[in-house]
Each structure stands twice: as structure tokens, then as C-alpha cells.
Motif scaffolding. Structure first.
Motif, PDB file in Angstrom:
ATOM      1  N   ASP A  27     -21.975  -5.030 -16.541  1.00 22.53           N
ATOM      2  CA  ASP A  27     -22.150  -5.277 -17.975  1.00 22.53           C
ATOM      3  C   ASP A  27     -21.248  -6.400 -18.488  1.00 22.53           C
ATOM      4  OD1 ASP A  27     -24.096  -3.374 -18.218  1.00 22.53           O
ATOM      5  OD2 ASP A  27     -22.735  -1.788 -18.900  1.00 22.53           O
ATOM      6  N   GLY A  28     -20.454  -6.987 -17.582  1.00 30.01           N
ATOM      7  CA  GLY A  28     -19.625  -8.124 -17.970  1.00 30.01           C
ATOM      8  C   GLY A  28     -18.198  -7.802 -18.329  1.00 30.01           C
ATOM      9  N   ALA A  29     -17.726  -6.592 -18.029  1.00 27.40           N
ATOM     10  CA  ALA A  29     -16.365  -6.206 -18.380  1.00 27.40           C
ATOM     11  C   ALA A  29     -15.360  -6.720 -17.355  1.00 27.40           C
ATOM     12  CB  ALA A  29     -16.253  -4.690 -18.489  1.00 27.40           C
ATOM     13  N   ALA A  30     -14.126  -6.903 -17.812  1.00 24.71           N
ATOM     14  CA  ALA A  30     -12.993  -7.117 -16.917  1.00 24.71           C
ATOM     15  C   ALA A  30     -12.345  -5.758 -16.694  1.00 24.71           C
ATOM     16  CB  ALA A  30     -11.994  -8.099 -17.525  1.00 24.71           C
ATOM     17  N   VAL A  31     -12.264  -5.333 -15.441  1.00 25.33           N
ATOM     18  CA  VAL A  31     -11.743  -4.014 -15.090  1.00 25.33           C
ATOM     19  C   VAL A  31     -10.530  -4.196 -14.195  1.00 25.33           C
ATOM     20  CG1 VAL A  31     -12.238  -1.832 -13.938  1.00 25.33           C
ATOM     21  CG2 VAL A  31     -14.031  -2.963 -15.268  1.00 25.33           C
ATOM     22  N   GLY A  32      -9.459  -3.461 -14.477  1.00 24.41           N
ATOM     23  CA  GLY A  32      -8.230  -3.621 -13.717  1.00 24.41           C
ATOM     24  C   GLY A  32      -7.868  -2.392 -12.906  1.00 24.41           C
ATOM     25  N   ILE A  33      -7.398  -2.620 -11.692  1.00 26.61           N
ATOM     26  CA  ILE A  33      -6.921  -1.524 -10.842  1.00 26.61           C
ATOM     27  C   ILE A  33      -5.556  -1.892 -10.262  1.00 26.61           C
ATOM     28  CG2 ILE A  33      -9.256  -0.801 -10.237  1.00 26.61           C
ATOM     29  CD1 ILE A  33      -8.801  -2.047  -7.438  1.00 26.61           C
ATOM     30  N   HIS A  34      -4.726  -0.855 -10.037  1.00 24.97           N
ATOM     31  CA  HIS A  34      -3.497  -1.027  -9.267  1.00 24.97           C
ATOM     32  C   HIS A  34      -3.828  -0.632  -7.833  1.00 24.97           C
ATOM     33  CE1 HIS A  34      -1.211  -1.797 -12.828  1.00 24.97           C
ATOM     34  NE2 HIS A  34      -1.465  -0.613 -13.344  1.00 24.97           N
ATOM     35  N   ALA A  35      -3.928  -1.627  -6.980  1.00 26.90           N
ATOM     36  CA  ALA A  35      -4.535  -1.405  -5.668  1.00 26.90           C
ATOM     37  C   ALA A  35      -3.691  -0.546  -4.736  1.00 26.90           C
ATOM     38  CB  ALA A  35      -4.814  -2.758  -5.001  1.00 26.90           C
ATOM     39  N   GLU A  36      -2.377  -0.448  -4.989  1.00 30.06           N
ATOM     40  CA  GLU A  36      -1.544   0.390  -4.122  1.00 30.06           C
ATOM     41  C   GLU A  36      -1.747   1.872  -4.417  1.00 30.06           C
ATOM     42  OE1 GLU A  36       2.418  -2.380  -3.790  1.00 30.06           O
ATOM     43  OE2 GLU A  36       1.555  -1.901  -5.748  1.00 30.06           O
ATOM     44  N   GLY A  37      -2.281   2.174  -5.599  1.00 28.69           N
ATOM     45  CA  GLY A  37      -2.581   3.552  -5.950  1.00 28.69           C
ATOM     46  C   GLY A  37      -1.412   4.355  -6.457  1.00 28.69           C
ATOM     47  N   THR A  38      -0.194   3.842  -6.332  1.00 31.46           N
ATOM     48  CA  THR A  38       0.998   4.496  -6.833  1.00 31.46           C
ATOM     49  C   THR A  38       2.074   3.435  -7.021  1.00 31.46           C
ATOM     50  OG1 THR A  38       2.520   6.361  -6.476  1.00 31.46           O
ATOM     51  CG2 THR A  38       1.996   5.003  -4.559  1.00 31.46           C
ATOM     52  N   THR A  39       3.177   3.797  -7.661  1.00 30.06           N
ATOM     53  CA  THR A  39       4.216   2.816  -7.963  1.00 30.06           C
ATOM     54  C   THR A  39       5.169   2.600  -6.792  1.00 30.06           C
ATOM     55  OG1 THR A  39       5.489   4.619  -8.999  1.00 30.06           O
ATOM     56  CG2 THR A  39       4.213   3.172 -10.460  1.00 30.06           C
ATOM     57  N   TRP A  40       5.609   1.343  -6.673  1.00 29.54           N
ATOM     58  CA  TRP A  40       6.633   0.943  -5.723  1.00 29.54           C
ATOM     59  C   TRP A  40       7.769   0.295  -6.509  1.00 29.54           C
ATOM     60  CZ3 TRP A  40       6.198   0.849  -0.101  1.00 29.54           C
ATOM     61  CH2 TRP A  40       5.080   1.532   0.361  1.00 29.54           C
ATOM     62  N   CYS A  41       8.891   0.024  -5.836  1.00 27.98           N
ATOM     63  CA  CYS A  41      10.089  -0.403  -6.563  1.00 27.98           C
ATOM     64  C   CYS A  41      10.050  -1.863  -7.012  1.00 27.98           C
ATOM     65  CB  CYS A  41      11.336  -0.164  -5.722  1.00 27.98           C
ATOM     66  SG  CYS A  41      11.442  -1.193  -4.234  1.00 27.98           S
ATOM     67  N   GLY A  42       9.140  -2.656  -6.473  1.00 27.65           N
ATOM     68  CA  GLY A  42       9.077  -4.069  -6.834  1.00 27.65           C
ATOM     69  C   GLY A  42       9.658  -4.973  -5.769  1.00 27.65           C
ATOM     70  N   VAL A  43      10.588  -4.445  -4.980  1.00 31.59           N
ATOM     71  CA  VAL A  43      11.095  -5.191  -3.821  1.00 31.59           C
ATOM     72  C   VAL A  43      10.196  -4.899  -2.623  1.00 31.59           C
ATOM     73  CG1 VAL A  43      13.030  -5.501  -2.237  1.00 31.59           C
ATOM     74  CG2 VAL A  43      13.455  -5.180  -4.681  1.00 31.59           C
ATOM     75  N   ALA A  44       9.921  -3.616  -2.413  1.00 25.05           N
ATOM     76  CA  ALA A  44       8.952  -3.198  -1.399  1.00 25.05           C
ATOM     77  C   ALA A  44       7.595  -3.036  -2.064  1.00 25.05           C
ATOM     78  CB  ALA A  44       9.397  -1.889  -0.758  1.00 25.05           C
ATOM     79  N   SER A  45       6.545  -3.082  -1.272  1.00 26.37           N
ATOM     80  CA  SER A  45       5.190  -2.924  -1.796  1.00 26.37           C
ATOM     81  C   SER A  45       4.351  -2.179  -0.769  1.00 26.37           C
ATOM     82  CB  SER A  45       4.558  -4.275  -2.119  1.00 26.37           C
ATOM     83  OG  SER A  45       4.515  -5.101  -0.977  1.00 26.37           O
ATOM     84  N   GLY A  46       3.193  -1.680  -1.213  1.00 26.22           N
ATOM     85  CA  GLY A  46       2.356  -0.866  -0.334  1.00 26.22           C
ATOM     86  C   GLY A  46       1.043  -1.527   0.035  1.00 26.22           C
ATOM     87  N   ARG A  47       0.316  -0.873   0.911  1.00 29.14           N
ATOM     88  CA  ARG A  47      -0.991  -1.366   1.345  1.00 29.14           C
ATOM     89  C   ARG A  47      -2.008  -1.181   0.234  1.00 29.14           C
ATOM     90  NH1 ARG A  47      -5.522   0.959   3.653  1.00 29.14           N
ATOM     91  NH2 ARG A  47      -4.520   3.010   3.698  1.00 29.14           N
ATOM     92  N   TYR A  48      -2.859  -2.169   0.058  1.00 28.60           N
ATOM     93  CA  TYR A  48      -3.911  -2.072  -0.946  1.00 28.60           C
ATOM     94  C   TYR A  48      -4.992  -1.114  -0.450  1.00 28.60           C
ATOM     95  CZ  TYR A  48      -2.156  -5.893  -3.883  1.00 28.60           C
ATOM     96  OH  TYR A  48      -1.414  -6.663  -4.738  1.00 28.60           O
ATOM     97  N   ARG A  49      -5.240  -0.091  -1.224  1.00 27.74           N
ATOM     98  CA  ARG A  49      -6.251   0.903  -0.883  1.00 27.74           C
ATOM     99  C   ARG A  49      -7.645   0.347  -1.157  1.00 27.74           C
ATOM    100  NH1 ARG A  49      -3.939   5.709   1.431  1.00 27.74           N
ATOM    101  NH2 ARG A  49      -1.697   5.349   1.164  1.00 27.74           N
ATOM    102  N   PRO A  50      -8.579   0.486  -0.232  1.00 22.23           N
ATOM    103  CA  PRO A  50      -9.856  -0.223  -0.366  1.00 22.23           C
ATOM    104  C   PRO A  50     -10.899   0.458  -1.252  1.00 22.23           C
ATOM    105  CG  PRO A  50      -9.771   0.892   1.746  1.00 22.23           C
ATOM    106  CD  PRO A  50      -8.414   1.085   1.104  1.00 22.23           C
ATOM    107  N   ALA A  51     -10.741   1.747  -1.561  1.00 25.21           N
ATOM    108  CA  ALA A  51     -11.846   2.510  -2.154  1.00 25.21           C
ATOM    109  C   ALA A  51     -12.426   1.861  -3.405  1.00 25.21           C
ATOM    110  CB  ALA A  51     -11.380   3.931  -2.464  1.00 25.21           C
ATOM    111  N   LEU A  52     -11.577   1.501  -4.364  1.00 16.68           N
ATOM    112  CA  LEU A  52     -12.082   0.986  -5.640  1.00 16.68           C
ATOM    113  C   LEU A  52     -12.601  -0.447  -5.539  1.00 16.68           C
ATOM    114  CD1 LEU A  52      -9.459   2.472  -8.138  1.00 16.68           C
ATOM    115  CD2 LEU A  52     -11.716   3.371  -7.496  1.00 16.68           C
ATOM    116  N   PHE A  53     -12.289  -1.139  -4.443  1.00  9.78           N
ATOM    117  CA  PHE A  53     -12.839  -2.483  -4.239  1.00  9.78           C
ATOM    118  C   PHE A  53     -14.359  -2.434  -4.059  1.00  9.78           C
ATOM    119  CE2 PHE A  53      -8.416  -3.273  -3.307  1.00  9.78           C
ATOM    120  CZ  PHE A  53      -8.210  -4.601  -3.670  1.00  9.78           C
ATOM    121  N   GLN A  54     -14.870  -1.261  -3.694  1.00 11.97           N
ATOM    122  CA  GLN A  54     -16.312  -1.118  -3.512  1.00 11.97           C
ATOM    123  C   GLN A  54     -17.064  -1.443  -4.794  1.00 11.97           C
ATOM    124  OE1 GLN A  54     -17.817  -0.360  -0.495  1.00 11.97           O
ATOM    125  NE2 GLN A  54     -19.698  -0.940  -1.598  1.00 11.97           N
ATOM    126  N   SER A  55     -16.445  -1.204  -5.944  1.00 11.97           N
ATOM    127  CA  SER A  55     -17.116  -1.470  -7.223  1.00 11.97           C
ATOM    128  C   SER A  55     -17.432  -2.954  -7.384  1.00 11.97           C
ATOM    129  CB  SER A  55     -16.259  -0.987  -8.394  1.00 11.97           C
ATOM    130  OG  SER A  55     -15.016  -1.659  -8.450  1.00 11.97           O
TER     131      SER A  55
END
Length: 284
Positions: A160-188
Motif C-alpha cells: 500500500d506504499g507504507a514505510a515499515v521499520g523493523i529492528h532486525a536483531e529482534g532484541t536490544t544490544w549494548c551498541g558496541v556489540a551487535s547481533g545477527r539479523y533475524r530473517p523472518a520479517l524480511f519475508q514481507s
């Protein structure tokens, strides 16, 4: 309820937060508390207003309110790169890392978009209704059976033309370390045939990455807010990278890996800040 294997887990904890970074005095903290409280309370009127507004007027009101709120907490916003949605009416999946409760505020201060967030954010005082008013999609991570429905909802919004945002790690990290991007929501994005816009959020004090805003470990929302209110010279950088066009990946796993690779070039500092094609703006 038992946690399923898909539910993301971060190893970041209380020990990741550096409490030795520069802080402001009590009077400055008190002023910020008053300013942030005033802006948040004004959110009740903003909620009423956005119910009556549509299109650019609604977006502009929300954007300015979120910018005021970020600044009221004593945080400066630095935006590098284009807007999230360069072509109005064309859907785009905006993918960012996840550090803090401030992430949603900073993203909506650039361009209000439909964020996917954990369901307990809906119950946050004051902020919850405002984030909901921005048409947030709430995700119950403990109920895996609901995930296909969420992906379908996001794909419909993107078509429908919307901009939709996801946090791909699925949970918070400290900012120095980071996590793997979870693929599930990329299917959209694959289902809707729209581009993906990588966004990198970085928090710094001076030239160093700051972990003060991180919302991790045993943190409560109030405790994390207190750390932010006391921080001196805290800046949130929103790096908006080039779009990943449809067709560059054939599966959600390939797409997630490609977007993470692009994001890590900025988050790990292996390349310089990308030259802006639209704007570089610092909101004082």
C-alpha cells in the motif's frame, strides 16, 4: 509460557553499560526532567491531532514532536543520508539495529514510519499511546504461531506504499556489540516486492561510542531514562544507507545477510560516513 528457539537473546547485560562517561549536574538533570515531562504530556494533544490529520501534515506533526522529545532528554540528533522513503507512495522496509528505547524516537524524528515493536511497549505510560498513534505493529515474540500473520500484515502495508521499520536483531544490544539479523520479517519485503533501507543507529559521547542509552540486562525503562537524562553530550546518529533493491536476494536469509553486511560497514567503522544524497542534518 515457554520460550521458543526463534526468540532472540542478547548476551549484553548490566556490565556492558559504562557508568564512567561524562554527566551533567543536578540542575541540568532537573531541567531535562521538566522539559521531557512537558513534551510527553503534550503528547495527549498530539494523539488527538493525528487522529484528525492525514498525509504530510500528520507526518510533519509527529516528526516535530519526536524531535522535541529527543532534544528534551538532552540528546542531539544527527541524520546522515537520504530520507527513508525517497519515492512517496512506494513501500520500503526500513531495517535498523536495536540499542535503546530511544531508537523509536530517533527514527520517528527523521520520518514517522510504521514500526514493528514488542507488545509491552504499547503499555508504556505516555510514550505507548504516541508510538501506537504512529501506527506501530506489535509483535508477540513468545507466540511463534502469530508470526505469519504479522509478516502478511507488513507485506500488505508495504504494497500500500507504507514505510515499515523493523529492528532486525529482534532484541536490544549494548551498541558496541551487535547481533545477527533475524530473517523472518524480511519475508514481507520479498512478498511485497519492495526495497529495503538499511539504517544504522549509533550513540556517542564525544568521539566514543556510548553505552549509556542501552536498554539491556535488568534495566527498567525508568532506570534507563535516568541514565540518558544524566548523560553529557549524548548524540544519536541515524545513518541512512542506500536501498537494497528488489531482486538482489532471492530468500529472506540472503536478504537479511546482505542488509547486515551493508550495515556493518558503517557500524564497525570500516568505511567512512556515506556521502548524503539528500541531506545531512543536525538537530540541536
Amino acid at each position: 509460557m515457554n520460550k521458543h528457539a526463534w526468540m532472540p537473546v542478547s548476551p549484553c547485560g548490566d556490565g556492558c553499560v559504562d557508568h564512567s562517561t561524562a554527566t551533567v549536574g543536578r540542575l541540568r538533570v532537573a531541567w531535562r526532567v521538566v522539559a521531557a515531562s512537558t513534551v510527553m504530556l503534550s503528547g495527549a494533544f498530539v494523539v488527538l491531532a493525528v487522529l484528525c490529520l492525514r498525509g504530510p501534515a500528520r507526518s510533519a506533526l509527529l516528526r516535530h514532536w519526536f524531535r522535541l522529545l529527543v532534544r528534551a532528554f538532552g540528546v542531539r540528533l544527527l541524520v546522515v543520508g537520504p530520507v527513508f522513503q525517497e519515492v512517496r507512495g512506494r513501500g520500503v522496509l526500513v531495517v535498523s539495529n536495536h540499542v535503546s528505547w530511544l531508537d523509536e524516537l530517533a527514527i520517528d524524528a527523521v520520518q514517522p514510519i510504521r514500526m514493528v515493536a514488542k507488545r509491552d511497549i504499547r503499555d508504556w505510560p505516555v510514550l505507548g499511546p504516541l508510538i501506537t498513534a504512529a501506527r506501530t505493529v506489535y509483535l508477540d515474540r513468545e507466540r511463534l504461531s502469530l508470526l505469519p500473520g504479522t509478516v502478511a500484515e507488513l507485506a500488505a502495508a508495504l504494497r500500500d506504499g507504507a514505510a515499515v521499520g523493523i529492528h532486525a536483531e529482534g532484541t536490544t544490544w549494548c551498541g558496541v556489540a551487535s547481533g545477527r539479523y533475524r530473517p523472518a520479517l524480511f519475508q514481507s519485503a520479498l512478498d511485497a516486492g519492495v526495497p529495503v533501507r538499511p539504517v544504522v543507529l549509533r550513540y556517542r559521547q564525544g568521539s566514543a561510542t556510548s553505552t549509556r542509552p542501552a536498554f539491556i540486562g535488568s534495566d527498567t525503562l525508568v532506570g534507563s531514562m535516568r541514565r540518558v537524562l544524566r548523560a553529557r553530550g549524548l548524540v544519536v546518529e541515524v545513518h541512512v544507507l542506500d536501498e537494497v533493491a528488489p531482486g538482489r536476494a532471492s530468500t529472506r536469509r540472503e536478504l537479511a545477510a546482505l542488509v547486515q553486511q551493508e550495515s556493518e560497514r558503517v557500524s564497525h567503522g570500516s568505511v567512512g560516513v556515506p556521502a548524503p544524497r539528500w541531506h545531512t542534518a543536525e538537530v540541536a
